[in-house]
Structure formats: structure tokens, C-alpha cells
Design an enzyme around this catalytic site. Structure first.
Site, mmCIF file in Angstrom:
data_model
loop_
_atom_site.group_PDB
_atom_site.id
_atom_site.type_symbol
_atom_site.label_atom_id
_atom_site.label_comp_id
_atom_site.label_asym_id
_atom_site.label_seq_id
_atom_site.Cartn_x
_atom_site.Cartn_y
_atom_site.Cartn_z
ATOM 1 N N MET A 243 0.824 -1.204 0.000
ATOM 2 C CA MET A 243 0.000 0.000 0.000
ATOM 3 C C MET A 243 0.861 1.258 0.000
ATOM 4 O O MET A 243 0.624 2.177 -0.766
ATOM 5 C CB MET A 243 -0.938 0.002 1.216
ATOM 6 C CG MET A 243 -2.026 -1.057 1.168
ATOM 7 S SD MET A 243 -3.181 -0.925 2.558
ATOM 8 C CE MET A 243 -2.217 -1.719 3.856
ATOM 9 N N GLY B 86 1.371 7.351 2.790
ATOM 10 C CA GLY B 86 1.463 6.355 3.855
ATOM 11 C C GLY B 86 0.077 6.068 4.407
ATOM 12 O O GLY B 86 -0.670 5.247 3.888
ATOM 13 N N SER B 87 -0.286 6.802 5.466
ATOM 14 C CA SER B 87 -1.600 6.612 6.076
ATOM 15 C C SER B 87 -2.734 7.051 5.152
ATOM 16 O O SER B 87 -3.860 6.582 5.283
ATOM 17 C CB SER B 87 -1.678 7.389 7.399
ATOM 18 O OG SER B 87 -0.713 6.912 8.320
ATOM 19 N N ILE C 99 7.908 -2.113 2.026
ATOM 20 C CA ILE C 99 7.019 -3.270 1.989
ATOM 21 C C ILE C 99 7.629 -4.439 2.756
ATOM 22 O O ILE C 99 8.647 -4.997 2.357
ATOM 23 C CB ILE C 99 6.712 -3.684 0.531
ATOM 24 C CG1 ILE C 99 6.159 -2.492 -0.252
ATOM 25 C CG2 ILE C 99 5.740 -4.858 0.519
ATOM 26 C CD1 ILE C 99 4.949 -1.818 0.378
ATOM 27 N N GLU D 12 -5.867 -5.223 12.006
ATOM 28 C CA GLU D 12 -4.447 -4.886 11.868
ATOM 29 C C GLU D 12 -3.944 -4.131 13.092
ATOM 30 O O GLU D 12 -2.859 -4.398 13.613
ATOM 31 C CB GLU D 12 -4.228 -4.043 10.614
ATOM 32 C CG GLU D 12 -2.766 -3.638 10.418
ATOM 33 C CD GLU D 12 -2.534 -2.790 9.184
ATOM 34 O OE1 GLU D 12 -1.379 -2.418 8.927
ATOM 35 O OE2 GLU D 12 -3.522 -2.495 8.461
ATOM 36 N N GLN E 287 17.738 3.430 29.926
ATOM 37 C CA GLN E 287 18.285 4.326 30.948
ATOM 38 C C GLN E 287 18.744 3.548 32.178
ATOM 39 O O GLN E 287 19.824 3.803 32.728
ATOM 40 C CB GLN E 287 17.230 5.362 31.346
ATOM 41 C CG GLN E 287 17.770 6.494 32.213
ATOM 42 C CD GLN E 287 18.674 7.436 31.439
ATOM 43 O OE1 GLN E 287 18.616 7.474 30.213
ATOM 44 N NE2 GLN E 287 19.501 8.172 32.151
ATOM 45 N N LEU E 288 17.959 2.597 32.616
ATOM 46 C CA LEU E 288 18.309 1.831 33.810
ATOM 47 C C LEU E 288 19.416 0.816 33.541
ATOM 48 O O LEU E 288 20.080 0.350 34.472
ATOM 49 C CB LEU E 288 17.072 1.120 34.366
ATOM 50 C CG LEU E 288 15.990 2.043 34.948
ATOM 51 C CD1 LEU E 288 14.800 1.246 35.440
ATOM 52 C CD2 LEU E 288 16.556 2.905 36.086
#
Length: 380
Positions: A126, A132-133, A158, A242, A336-337
Site C-alpha cells: 500500500m 502512507g496513512s 514493503i 491490523e 536508561q536503567l
């Protein structure tokens, strides 16, 4: 958190699938990331064990398990024992249903059996460089030439693009109406169908993501799914599932990042004590634990609604938005941790971090999800 969503039979299915992953998949994931692609043989191995298109009718070689929870179980186990770049879910539950739900009897009989066995790998095309959207903005065209359609255009980003034997391509079929879109079954070897690069990405290193080119491809009429002008409608129907698939995967990945981080901070020392003993660590992880449980409950609810045919676009959008944003926060805290180790690719949290960045874009960006949700709030 104890979950009551699954049946005893499904718990057995989970154990079987986990053992398969531990034996056939987990030992090879690093090699796949290095190669930038999952070997085609893995789809066949999945098929041999009945793990592809579990929903397909027995007449087409499937198990006839329409219950979405079976795919949910596989995605949850994938988060720990597989690699996020192995897009068998795209093949099984996102692309194949277009054939199963829209295809005619001849198309189902011709195509689905080899999809079930993994001999045929699927992709859907698509996205384009400038679309895109916004599906209505695609430029790929299909012209009706009597006994066939002539397909011209290009697609990008794709998934399964290199491995795919069949690509379902969205193309404009009426220059006067941007919403007249057809879904065309393009098969490996068709003249004019070419693949570009296997694109290099920030994360999902094992996923073959490609450019596809269609240079006046002759597509026979029997390779059109449903009505050649109603593809936009067909695509919209599949969007709720989806986004539910995405949400299932995102919360599973976030839960995996939580486990990986929890184990690391229990062992890592600073100023003579474990990082897990510091209030900052404990409060951050406590907050994330609460958010993860709440997100999981909502995703499980959406799964129930989907099985009952009641999942709406705004419900799926909420699940996709919340889980993708939560995954992003979880992996960021995780890195971070971990300190400097979190920046090293040899540590799992590093891969989880880079993989997660696409989650807020894929299957509709967070901004699009917010707009869909806002419409349900203000325009209902």
C-alpha cells in the site's frame, strides 16, 4: 498478572508453540539479523507444524481455528523466543485474510493451501514514497485492458518484500475518483514486477523490507480480489484487526522489556547496592508495571470483542495508540536503567528499543490514531 482469557486447549497450544520457537527459531535469530532476512525455510517449518493461517478452513489445509486468541498466543511467545523481524503474523493474519474474506472460491482453492504450508509467502503493498496513512493519495494505477489489468507504479517500505511470492497491491482504478482502488494479486515472475533494495532500517533488522516496482505488469482478471473499485472499503474493513494485531505485539514487547530490565537492575550495582534498591528505580518500574497491566487488560478485552465481531475502529485505535506509546516509554526507561550497557547491541534492551520506534508509525501513526479517536468523541 493472572489472566483468565485462555482455555486449557490454548494453554497447551502455547506450550507447543514455545517449544517450537526454542528449538527452531531462537538459536538462529542473531544470524537472521546479520543477514537482514529470515530464511524462506522458516515459513515452511511454521507451516509443517500448523502455525500459519490457523484460521483457514481444513479444506484449504488449515486448522479451522478462527479464534483470534491463537494468533495472540503466538505473538506473545514471539516476544520472548523469536525475533520481531520474522513477520509470519503479517503473512498469516494480515495479508492472507484478504484472500480468505474477499477472494472467490477459485482464488481460495488456488492460493490458500500453499500459504498454509509456507511454500507461498505473502506481502501487501500500500505504502508509496508520498502516501502512507493516506491511502487515497496513492499514485499506482491499474488500467482495464479487457482481459487483463495493466499495473504501473511503485511501492516502498514493503514488509516481506524480498521473500514474498504473492503481493497484494493497492492501485487506483478510476482517475476520476481517488477512492476507487483495486486489490491486485501480483505473483513472483510476472513480467514487469521488480524488487528494489532490501532497505536498511533502525530496527527490525531481520525483516526484509523492500521497494517494489510495477512496470506495466499484466495482471489477469482472475487475480483481482473482489470488486476492482472497492479496495478502499476492503482495506478499511481490515484496519481494526491490523491495529489489534499491532497492539498485541506492542504490549508483549513492552512486557518483555520490563522483564529484561527488572532482571538487569536486580544485578547491576551502584554505590554498593543493587540499582533495584533505589527509590527512583522502584517507582519507575512500579508505575510501568501498573500501566502494563492496564494496557494488557484492555487489549484482552479488545480480543474478546473482536472474536464476537464487535471490535470497532476507535476501540482498535485506542489499543494501538496506548500500547505503542507505552512500549516507547518502557524501552526508554529500560535503556536508561541499563546505563551504558543499554546502548550496546549485545544487550536485548538495545534491540527492543530500536525495534519499538516504528510502533508509533506502523499501522497508522499515533497522530492518525488520535484523530480517529477524536472523531468518535466529537463526531458521534
Amino acid at each position: 498478572m493472572e489472566r483468565t482469557l485462555f482455555t486449557e486447549e490454548q494453554h497447551i497450544f502455547r506450550e507447543q508453540y514455545r517449544k517450537f520457537l526454542q528449538k527452531e527459531v531462537q538459536p538462529h535469530t542473531e544470524a537472521w539479523r546479520e543477514a537482514g532476512i529470515v530464511p524462506r525455510e522458516m515459513f515452511k517449518k511454521m507451516g509443517e507444524h500448523g502455525f500459519l493461517l490457523t484460521w483457514a478452513d481444513e479444506a484449504h489445509g488449515g486448522l479451522g481455528l478462527e479464534d483470534f486468541r491463537y494468533q495472540q498466543i503466538m505473538m506473545e511467545e514471539d516476544a520472548t523466543y523469536s525475533d520481531s523481524g520474522f513477520y509470519h503474523t503479517l503473512h498469516s493474519r494480515l495479508v492472507a485474510p484478504y484472500i480468505g474474506n474477499i477472494g472467490n472460491a477459485e482464488q481460495k482453492a488456488r492460493l490458500l493451501p500453499k500459504c498454509v504450508t509456507g511454500e507461498t509467502i505473502l506481502a501487501v503493498a500500500m505504502t508509496e514514497p508520498d502516501a502512507g496513512s493516506d491511502i487515497a493519495g496513492i499514485k499506482t494505477r491499474a488500467v482495464d485492458n479487457g482481459d487483463h489489468w495493466e499495473l504501473s507504479g511503485s511501492k516502498t517500505y514493503i514488509s516481506n518484500g524480498i521473500n514474498a511470492d504473492i503481493v497484494i497491491v493497492a492501485a487506483k482504478t478510476n482517475p476520476d475518483n481517488p477512492r476507487h482502488i483495486g486489490l491486485f494479486i501480483v505473483e513472483r515472475g510476472m513480467e514487469g514486477f521488480e524488487r528494489g533494495r532490501n532497505l536498511k532500517k533502525m530496527g527490525l533488522k531481520a525483516q526484509d523490507t523492500a521497494e517494489l516496482f510495477f512496470n506495466n505488469v499484466r495482471v489477469p482478471k482472475e487475480n483481482v480480489l473482489g470488486d476492482a473499485h472497492k479496495g478502499f472499503h476492503y482495506l478499511m474493513i481490515g484496519l481494526a484487526e491490523e491495529r489489534l494485531l499491532a497492539a498485541v505485539g506492542y504490549v508483549a514487547a513492552a512486557n518483555r522489556a520490563f522483564v529484561v530490565t527488572k532482571e538487569f537492575v536486580k544485578d547491576r550495582k551502584a554505590f554498593g547496592k543493587a540499582i533495584s534498591d533505589f527509590q527512583n528505580t522502584r517507582f519507575q518500574m512500579a508505575t510501568l508495571s501498573a500501566e502494563l497491566d492496564m494496557a494488557q487488560v484492555y487489549v484482552d478485552h479488545c480480543v474478546v470483542m473482536h472474536n464476537e465481531g464487535k471490535l470497532t475502529l476507535d476501540m482498535a485505535a485506542k489499543a494501538k495508540l496506548v500500547t505503542s506509546e507505552l512500549e516507547g516509554r518502557m524501552v526508554d526507561v529500560g535503556v536508561q536503567l541499563h546505563g551504558g550497557a543499554g546502548y550496546m547491541e549485545e544487550y536485548e534492551i538495545c534491540r527492543l528499543y530500536t525495534n519499538a520506534r516504528i510502533s508509533r508509525i506502523y499501522a497508522g501513526s499515533s497522530e492518525i490514531m488520535r484523530e480517529i479517536i477524536a472523531r468518535s468523541v466529537f463526531d458521534a
